[in-house]
Design an enzyme around this catalytic site. Sequence first.
Site, mmCIF file in Angstrom:
data_model
loop_
_atom_site.group_PDB
_atom_site.id
_atom_site.type_symbol
_atom_site.label_atom_id
_atom_site.label_comp_id
_atom_site.label_asym_id
_atom_site.label_seq_id
_atom_site.Cartn_x
_atom_site.Cartn_y
_atom_site.Cartn_z
ATOM 1 N N ARG A 73 -39.232 -10.956 53.612
ATOM 2 C CA ARG A 73 -39.461 -9.582 53.165
ATOM 3 C C ARG A 73 -40.643 -9.559 52.197
ATOM 4 O O ARG A 73 -41.125 -10.603 51.777
ATOM 5 C CB ARG A 73 -38.210 -9.023 52.484
ATOM 6 N N ASN B 228 -39.036 -1.918 46.013
ATOM 7 C CA ASN B 228 -37.933 -2.709 45.459
ATOM 8 C C ASN B 228 -38.499 -3.939 44.772
ATOM 9 O O ASN B 228 -39.307 -4.661 45.361
ATOM 10 C CB ASN B 228 -36.977 -3.170 46.569
ATOM 11 N N GLU B 229 -38.099 -4.143 43.544
ATOM 12 C CA GLU B 229 -38.533 -5.339 42.805
ATOM 13 C C GLU B 229 -39.992 -5.676 43.098
ATOM 14 O O GLU B 229 -40.318 -6.773 43.581
ATOM 15 C CB GLU B 229 -37.632 -6.529 43.126
ATOM 16 N N GLU C 90 -29.304 -3.736 39.487
ATOM 17 C CA GLU C 90 -28.653 -4.791 40.263
ATOM 18 C C GLU C 90 -28.176 -5.889 39.331
ATOM 19 O O GLU C 90 -28.901 -6.277 38.408
ATOM 20 C CB GLU C 90 -29.647 -5.479 41.219
ATOM 21 N N TRP D 114 -29.093 -17.722 46.078
ATOM 22 C CA TRP D 114 -30.434 -18.294 46.025
ATOM 23 C C TRP D 114 -30.616 -19.346 44.932
ATOM 24 O O TRP D 114 -31.723 -19.804 44.708
ATOM 25 C CB TRP D 114 -31.481 -17.191 45.863
ATOM 26 N N GLU E 107 -28.528 -13.176 53.129
ATOM 27 C CA GLU E 107 -27.715 -12.954 51.926
ATOM 28 C C GLU E 107 -26.223 -12.836 52.240
ATOM 29 O O GLU E 107 -25.469 -12.265 51.450
ATOM 30 C CB GLU E 107 -28.243 -11.726 51.181
ATOM 31 N N LYS E 108 -25.801 -13.421 53.345
ATOM 32 C CA LYS E 108 -24.383 -13.251 53.723
ATOM 33 C C LYS E 108 -23.440 -13.989 52.788
ATOM 34 O O LYS E 108 -22.259 -13.673 52.723
ATOM 35 C CB LYS E 108 -24.147 -13.634 55.180
ATOM 36 N N HIS F 54 -24.014 -14.005 49.507
ATOM 37 C CA HIS F 54 -24.183 -13.355 48.202
ATOM 38 C C HIS F 54 -23.008 -12.409 48.001
ATOM 39 O O HIS F 54 -22.665 -11.641 48.894
ATOM 40 C CB HIS F 54 -25.499 -12.583 48.207
HETATM 41 C C1 GAL Z 1 -32.803 -8.995 44.387
HETATM 42 C C2 GAL Z 1 -33.122 -8.004 45.485
HETATM 43 C C3 GAL Z 1 -31.922 -7.678 46.350
HETATM 44 C C4 GAL Z 1 -31.163 -8.937 46.670
HETATM 45 C C5 GAL Z 1 -30.762 -9.626 45.387
HETATM 46 C C6 GAL Z 1 -29.957 -10.868 45.627
HETATM 47 O O1 GAL Z 1 -33.919 -9.753 44.105
HETATM 48 O O2 GAL Z 1 -33.643 -6.805 44.987
HETATM 49 O O3 GAL Z 1 -32.373 -7.039 47.523
HETATM 50 O O4 GAL Z 1 -31.975 -9.767 47.430
HETATM 51 O O5 GAL Z 1 -31.906 -9.988 44.683
HETATM 52 O O6 GAL Z 1 -29.629 -11.511 44.406
#
Ligand code: GAL
Length: 701
Positions: A123, A161-162, A319, A327, A367-368, A370
């Site tokens: 992304r 986003n970010e 968030e 990650w 991200e499954k 997460h």
């Molecule tokens: C952020 C992001 C989210 C998701 C999240 C996971 O960096 O905005 O979309 O990826 O991390 O921790």
Amino acid sequence: MTSPRTSRFPYAKGPDGSRRLGYGADYNPEQWPREVWEEDVRLMREAGVNIVSLAIFSWARLQPTSDSWDFGWLDEVMGLLHAGGIGVDLATATASPPPWLTTEHPEILPVTATGETVWPGARQHWRPTSPVFRSHALRLVREMATRYADHPALVAWHVSNELGCHNVYDYSDDAADAFRDWLRRRYTTLDALNHAWGTNFWSQHYSDWEQILPPRLAGSHPNPTQQLDFKRFSSDALKGYLLAEREILDEITPGTPVTTNFMVMSGIKGMDYADWADSVDFVSNDHYATTGPRSRDELSFCANLTSGIAGHRPWFLMEHSTSAVNWQHINLPKRPGELARDSLLHVAHGADAVCFFQWRQSAAGAEKYHSAMVPHAGEDSQLFRDVVELGRTLEALAPLGGSVREPARVAILFDWDSWWASEQDSHPTSLLDYHREALDWYSALLRLGVRADVVPAHRTELGPYDVVIAPVLHVLPQTLAKELTRYVEGGGHLVTTYFSGVVDENDHIWLGGYPGALRALLGIRVEEFGPLADGDTVGLDPDPAAGVDGALTGSLWTDRIDVTGPDVEILARYRTGTYAARPAVTRRRIPDRGSATYVSTRLGADGLTALLPGLLAPAGVAGELPEEAGGAVEQVVRRDGGNRYVFLVNHGDAEVPLPGLTGEVLVGPPAAETLVLRPREVAVLRQTASPDAATQPHRTR
Ligand code: GAL
């Protein structure tokens, strides 16, 4: 001045119209079949969710080809959410360009310093300066804004986003062109640029703007000012992109506030958020707790700094995670109590909304694993029960919406220029860690029960603070140096460290001995730096005047200090090492005014916990918590006209009694004679604010 923009906070309203704290998540319904959406809204209502961020990664679904649009599904989701009483922080959906766009226009893909293309497949694979990307993305923004301008569910816009999470540094030809334009605006003439970049060194003199490049892979150390300017430029380029999106949103939906989620967290240093704050109507932040013994100090530090960036107005936690992320090297789940404790620590520092990534845990994709608010296990899970309970807790805290953090008496200055410049290559040591040094001071203050504000160095009125701590304030333009001097002459107590005041804004040394910009104020002169080898330490002997019990140990850095000014006391000397018997910690106390302290080595959180009481004492600052708190409890206070909301946050894993702390318990253990916090528990007490408890308001400039 901080722009009035940063106060347009999108509060949710209760049935009686009163303010509610925001509660919710990123919501990605496109990952799920239609029948799940209604179930989602039912569960959101059960949890007390009142806001979601929608469409963040929806570009490919909204615009399946360059000439076709599909908004039907999003209309439906918006309708369902609205019917469920849930507001939408609607993304402009530009974060991740779809495959058709990168196939038709591979020239939007970023390029690394070594000339490699950053391919699609993950992304955020776009160049912040690409005119082609911009025209496609802004077309989408216009479509979104036009379609949803009057939608009753819309409460805020979420730009991209970010920004910069994966693409802050792009070395492409687009970046080179934009960098030159930026440099022209900064320096006007090539002569000025040549001077600032010190191009007489290594035959780097430029005779034409077109010769200038981003600091791409070079045979040796690239020019340091070129590197620093490229960092400034890269942050600015993303801010410029943010402003381009917001211009369209302002034009089409002027009444709807605009935000974008910042990433004030350790490890993310590319964006100067203090400089971005005025570009949004309310500051939003994403924060993910690190693992390790000081992870919650880091959380508190970042939440505190976010408040500073927001000019101490309410901000939005956009968030964080309910439990594990995906990650880190090893992704530890949160322990019992941590979901609520981490959330409330952000609220303590001024967050008036608590949101997570993400609502429902993905079944597919990177991200499954997460965590989310609804885990793979479904609603019959401890995690979802905790989520529901947090919703109730935030409802109980509704009265504090709009209150602000009570100013602390101590400030820690945080400065992106110093962060960037102090960690560049070809320096006395490559082990210097700016963020860690600032966090060391913060941890020490936490342990001592002393409240502090972490504030941007260039946007904060120092006058109201009794003590200002400036760790590694490496880049010191003359204006700020003068301000620090005025601060001390006005009675303030300044504490600074090694490698501070060494260079000006062009990364040129202040000559005549270090720390050039602070030499006179500190009354010392350093002829030579003495960085320590990795793992080496030096012993320090504190003077009785320092009030330190026992010896101190330094690492990373030492300085060969000569005392040159009047009124300088030596608070500690090196006992070992090259500079044994020479000063290690000095303090100049200007009679009838303030003081200026210099700490020439890294003492770490333990050493600073021992040293700080003596540094705070002349300002009359001391810990505010009962001894029983044992360094494990953090206190933060928010206040409005008539109330103080005292947050007591147990960072530790043991029970802590807090005798003497009283107030109406809004959240926390049931009323008892002595308040006792369980491991990782938070209490929020409401007290009546007496008029004399009011301290001077935070001031930004
Ligand atoms: C952020 C992001 C989210 C998701 C999240 C996971 O960096 O905005 O979309 O990826 O991390 O921790």
